[in-house]
Design an enzyme around this catalytic site. Structure first.
Site, PDB file in Angstrom:
ATOM      1  N   ASP A 103       0.981  -1.035  -0.275  1.00  0.00           N
ATOM      2  CA  ASP A 103      -0.377   0.111   0.336  1.00  0.00           C
ATOM      3  C   ASP A 103       0.995   1.816  -0.180  1.00  0.00           C
ATOM      4  O   ASP A 103       2.214   1.322   0.150  1.00  0.00           O
ATOM      5  CB  ASP A 103      -0.700  -0.160   1.378  1.00  0.00           C
ATOM      6  CG  ASP A 103      -2.034  -0.895   1.418  1.00  0.00           C
ATOM      7  OD1 ASP A 103      -2.314  -1.335   0.043  1.00  0.00           O
ATOM      8  OD2 ASP A 103      -2.199  -1.624   2.485  1.00  0.00           O
TER       9      ASP A 103
HETATM   10  N1  URA Z   1      -1.353  -6.031   4.055  1.00  0.00           N
HETATM   11  C1  URA Z   1      -2.030  -4.197   4.101  1.00  0.00           C
HETATM   12  O1  URA Z   1      -2.512  -4.931   4.139  1.00  0.00           O
HETATM   13  N2  URA Z   1      -0.933  -3.900   3.586  1.00  0.00           N
HETATM   14  C2  URA Z   1       0.289  -3.782   2.277  1.00  0.00           C
HETATM   15  O2  URA Z   1       0.801  -3.800   2.393  1.00  0.00           O
HETATM   16  C3  URA Z   1       0.901  -5.321   2.570  1.00  0.00           C
HETATM   17  C4  URA Z   1      -0.087  -6.293   3.144  1.00  0.00           C
END
Ligand code: URA
Length: 239
Positions: A103
């Site tokens: 993310d």
């Molecule tokens: N899980 C998440 O919620 N976000 C990420 O960026 C990676 C794994």
């Protein structure tokens, strides 16, 4: 391999652009200028300079990046800068892609490559490549929450509960956990389903390979041993 094709394969632009660069005298090996674009060279282990900058010939590149907050892993980022902007331009031009996404607000370990089978091996759901995270939580960590993550939580749109392994509390508001799938927002959704909320998320290891010391926003090539340690059958390695 012809010099102009060699340079093109390393991400220095179209064949025509590379030809012009070579003809301008920008390309040198051991300080000796090579200005014939049609010259044939063995690229194996080749070190060269382009406009005085040193490069090693690499058939494929395998990169470790410590992703900072505020960067998108997409090749067509919409709201933030893309992680490609953290790499030298030739690496982006030669088609380096992240092996899975983080993310925009998640930091930490990201592998990137232009080797299709490697990317596939790292991302294939059937391979279950483990990914380790440290999550800072809004509310205090409880033993019930840790147990729920170990037992598995059912997320919306999933048919089976998802469980984490090696779940441990690191402090009152911090846990470490490993997942072997790569579902959308998986860690944040799992922690939410276990009754807490992720305030910050860092990926610390992939396939058992730890990120190690690398400042936020910095990148480096994986060493041959690091590449061998990953669950990827590189051609010719017999792995
Ligand atoms: N899980 C998440 O919620 N976000 C990420 O960026 C990676 C794994």
């Amino acid at each position: 391999m012809e010099l102009e094709r060699l340079l093109q394969s390393q991400g220095f632009g179209s064949r025509k652009m590379c030809r012009k660069l070579i003809q301008s005298g920008a390309f040198a090996i051991d300080g000796v200028v090579h200005d014939n674009p049609r010259e044939s060279l063995d690229p194996t282990g080749l070190q060269f300079t382009l406009d005085g900058e040193s490069w090693d010939y690499r058939e494929h590149v395998y990169i470790l990046l410590n992703k900072p907050e505020g960067f998108e892993c997409s090749t067509s980022p919409t709201h933030h800068e893309g992680v490609h902007s953290l790499l030298p331009l030739p690496l982006a031009v030669r088609g380096v892609q992240p092996a899975g996404r983080l993310d925009q607000d998640t930091t930490g370990m990201l592998l990137l490559s232009d080797d299709g089978p490697f990317l596939h091996a790292m991302m294939s759901p059937r391979r279950h490549v483990p990914k380790r995270y440290v999550a800072t939580t809004k509310h205090p960590v409880t033993s019930e929450m840790l147990q729920a993550l170990r037992d598995g939580v059912l997320l919306r749109d999933e048919t089976e509960p998802l469980a984490a392994t090696d779940v441990m509390s690191l402090s009152s508001h911090e846990i470490a956990l490993t997942i072997t799938q790569g579902k959308y927002h998986q860690v944040k959704r799992m922690v939410a389903a276990a009754g807490n909320r992720v305030e910050h998320l860092v990926r610390t290891a992939i396939g058992g390979l730890p990120m190690g010391d690398l400042a936020l926003g910095e990148w480096r090539y994986l060493s041959p041993d690091e590449l061998l340690s990953l669950p990827y059958e590189a051609p010719g390695t017999g792995k």
